[in-house]
Design an enzyme around this catalytic site. Structure first.
Site, short mmCIF file in Angstrom:
data_model
loop_
_atom_site.label_atom_id
_atom_site.label_comp_id
_atom_site.label_asym_id
_atom_site.label_seq_id
_atom_site.Cartn_x
_atom_site.Cartn_y
_atom_site.Cartn_z
N SER A 1 1.56 -1.12 -0.14
CA SER A 1 -0.15 -0.22 0.07
C SER A 1 0.95 1.43 0.35
O SER A 1 1.60 1.32 -1.26
CB SER A 1 -0.90 0.06 1.19
OG SER A 1 -1.67 0.93 0.89
N ASP B 1 -9.73 -3.16 -5.53
CA ASP B 1 -8.85 -2.37 -5.04
C ASP B 1 -9.19 -0.85 -5.95
O ASP B 1 -8.67 -0.92 -7.30
CB ASP B 1 -7.61 -3.09 -5.38
CG ASP B 1 -6.59 -2.09 -4.83
OD1 ASP B 1 -7.69 -0.83 -4.07
OD2 ASP B 1 -5.81 -2.16 -4.53
N HIS C 1 -7.86 -4.96 -1.05
CA HIS C 1 -7.11 -3.85 -0.46
C HIS C 1 -6.60 -4.13 1.03
O HIS C 1 -7.45 -4.18 1.33
CB HIS C 1 -6.90 -2.27 -1.26
CG HIS C 1 -5.78 -2.00 -0.39
ND1 HIS C 1 -5.33 -1.97 -1.51
CD2 HIS C 1 -5.87 -1.19 0.95
CE1 HIS C 1 -3.85 -0.43 -1.50
NE2 HIS C 1 -4.43 -0.94 0.15
#
Ligand SMILES: *[C@@H]1O[C@H](CO)[C@@H](O)[C@H](O)[C@H]1NC(C)=O
Ligand SMILES: *[C@@H]1O[C@H](CO)[C@@H](O)[C@H](O)[C@H]1NC(C)=O
Ligand SMILES: *[C@@H]1O[C@H](CO)[C@@H](O)[C@H](O)[C@H]1NC(C)=O
Ligand SMILES: *[C@@H]1O[C@H](CO)[C@@H](O)[C@H](O)[C@H]1NC(C)=O
Length: 421
Positions: free
Chosen positions: A209, A361, A391
């Site tokens: 991320s 995501d 995600h």
């Protein structure tokens, strides 16, 4: 109203929310995903409410709720875990115990959390309701990154360096990046590598991320620095965010409301890395935040050019709306913030790259564009696309709410490292 009543009320709302939370059809363990989706959406809702009535800032509610709890550096039969500092930046080291004839590979790990949350040495996702000193954990103390790094150290017989870089909004851009660059360069010193028995030819830098954003930025900077060029063998990016220029890519549109991570929530949190000024936040949400002189940069993030056909669907490319925001934030045009806007000659020098993307995501397309651009200039990329992926799944690998999906991503990542590091 008593504490128990409050909790009961909260649980009921949570339950109702879970039932109605839509999740994509092909998702595994839909009830667990619904539940987490509900917990996070409610947190966001409460945070917005608290901010509006002036009780707490949006991100402070997340801090409280994710209640970072320090997890002691616990060594086990295979790995010695130590917390130390590289100059003044905290790092957690995982050092294999077993005797080795050869030098070991090493991994520099940068955690995610939208630049405002998370830690590689603390529980990263313990969602709690608190009342005085009591706390009830819904998603109880998980130290997913600690587990991940321990497992990776064990499976690869590798040294791991987890970086606890400074977080926004207290430390805005480029503090996090500076810490990561510093730790990386510090670690790459011959005497430090020798101290930990690391093979200088087998070092990888990895992150998920916003940690992936930082990895991509660190490696670009190092490749531009004659002293550090080609010192790192590979980078691994797990569902990274790679740009802030266009907040209306097809994946932003399709997954605006999650699952788990919504567009509004991620923009609210990540914009704090640039500023606490709400006018930027509003402009980002409208996708009208870029300054007049930024037109040229859009060619690097143009999904109409770089996204594989399959993902374009029937989305229509909209030209950027520039110059609507009076204040100007240089960070918005900086490739240390948006590694995707590096030009082709900068990308060319990047090392072996591994990317995990998840279908469901909202920042998926950042990676898909980056992969196209890297391959166009001849960088070797291994890409694992997880069709049923969401995600943040890697953070859900601890009891009681662990996702099979998180374990699967973890396995793929470790096996790529095994083959390539
Ligand atoms: C230590 O390593 C062995 C062999 O890889 C493994 O079976 C064992 O589970 C490991 N112990 C821990 C605590 O991870
Ligand atoms: C994006 O790509 C499309 C298609 O190639 C093109 O028409 C458009 O002008 C491009 N926009 C920018 C800002 O680069
Ligand atoms: C931007 O600045 C101009 C001139 O100073 C002012 O008229 C305009 O209202 C400002 N716009 C916003 C959105 O603040
Ligand atoms: C790419 O960017 C670098 C660094 O900003 C710059 O020095 C170089 O001239 C650029 N190359 C091209 C082809 O634009």
């Amino acid at each position: 109203m008593g504490y128990k009543t409050l909790c009961f009320g909260f649980s009921c709302i949570l339950f109702a929310y879970s039932v109605y939370s839509p999740v994509p059809e092909n998702i595994e363990e839909p009830w667990k995903v619904r539940f987490m989706d509900a917990v996070i959406k409610m947190t966001s809702l409460v945070a917005t409410l608290f901010e509006n009535i002036g009780l707490m800032k949006y991100e402070e509610v997340f801090f409280t709720v994710t209640a970072l709890q320090f997890t002691e550096p616990v060594s086990d039969e295979n790995i010695t875990v130590v917390d130390t500092n590289f100059r003044d930046i905290p790092v957690r080291l995982y050092l294999p115990k077993r005797k080795s004839e050869r030098q070991r590979p090493a991994i520099i790990f940068i955690h995610g959390g939208a630049f405002v949350l998370g830690s590689c040495s603390k529980c990263t996702f313990s969602v709690c309701v608190w009342h005085h000193s009591k706390s009830i954990s819904f998603v109880s103390e998980m130290s997913a990154y600690d587990d991940l790094n321990r497992l990776t150290a064990n499976k690869l017989d590798a040294v791991i360096v987890g970086i606890d870089y400074r977080l926004a909004p207290q430390y805005p851009f480029p503090a996090a990046l500076e810490d990561c660059v510093f730790v990386t360069k510090f670690f790459l010193q011959d005497k430090v590598l020798a101290k930990y028995g690391v093979d200088p030819a087998h070092i990888c830098i990895t992150g998920d991320s916003s940690g992936g954003t930082l990895v991509a930025a660190v490696i670009q900077l190092l490749q531009n620095d004659p002293e550090f060029k080609d010192r790192i063998k590979a980078q691994a990016l797990i569902y990274p965010g790679l740009q802030v220029l266009d907040t209306s890519l097809p994946s932003h549109r399709e997954y605006e409301h999650g699952p788990v991570v919504s567009r509004e929530m991620i923009i609210k949190l990540a914009s704090l890395y640039v500023t606490e000024d709400k006018t930027l936040l509003q402009a980002l949400l409208r996708n009208e935040h870029m300054p007049p002189g930024s037109k040229d940069l859009f060619k690097f993030v143009n999904w109409s050019d770089f996204l594989p056909e399959k993902y374009k669907k029937n989305h229509v490319y909209r030209e950027p709306i520039l110059g609507k925001l009076n204040a100007s934030y240089p960070a918005l045009m900086d490739n240390r913030m948006s590694p995707l806007i590096a030009n082709d000659s900068q990308l060319q020098s990047l090392p072996l790259t591994y990317v995990v993307t998840c279908e469901h995501d909202l920042i998926r397309d950042d990676s898909l564009i980056y992969i196209t651009r890297l391959r166009n200039v001849g960088v070797q990329v291994t890409h694992d696309h997880i069709e049923e992926g969401i995600h943040g799944a890697l953070s859900f690998t601890g009891a009681p709410v662990f996702l099979h999906l998180g374990l699967k991503i973890r396995e793929k990542y470790i096996s790529w490292l095994k083959e390539n590091l």
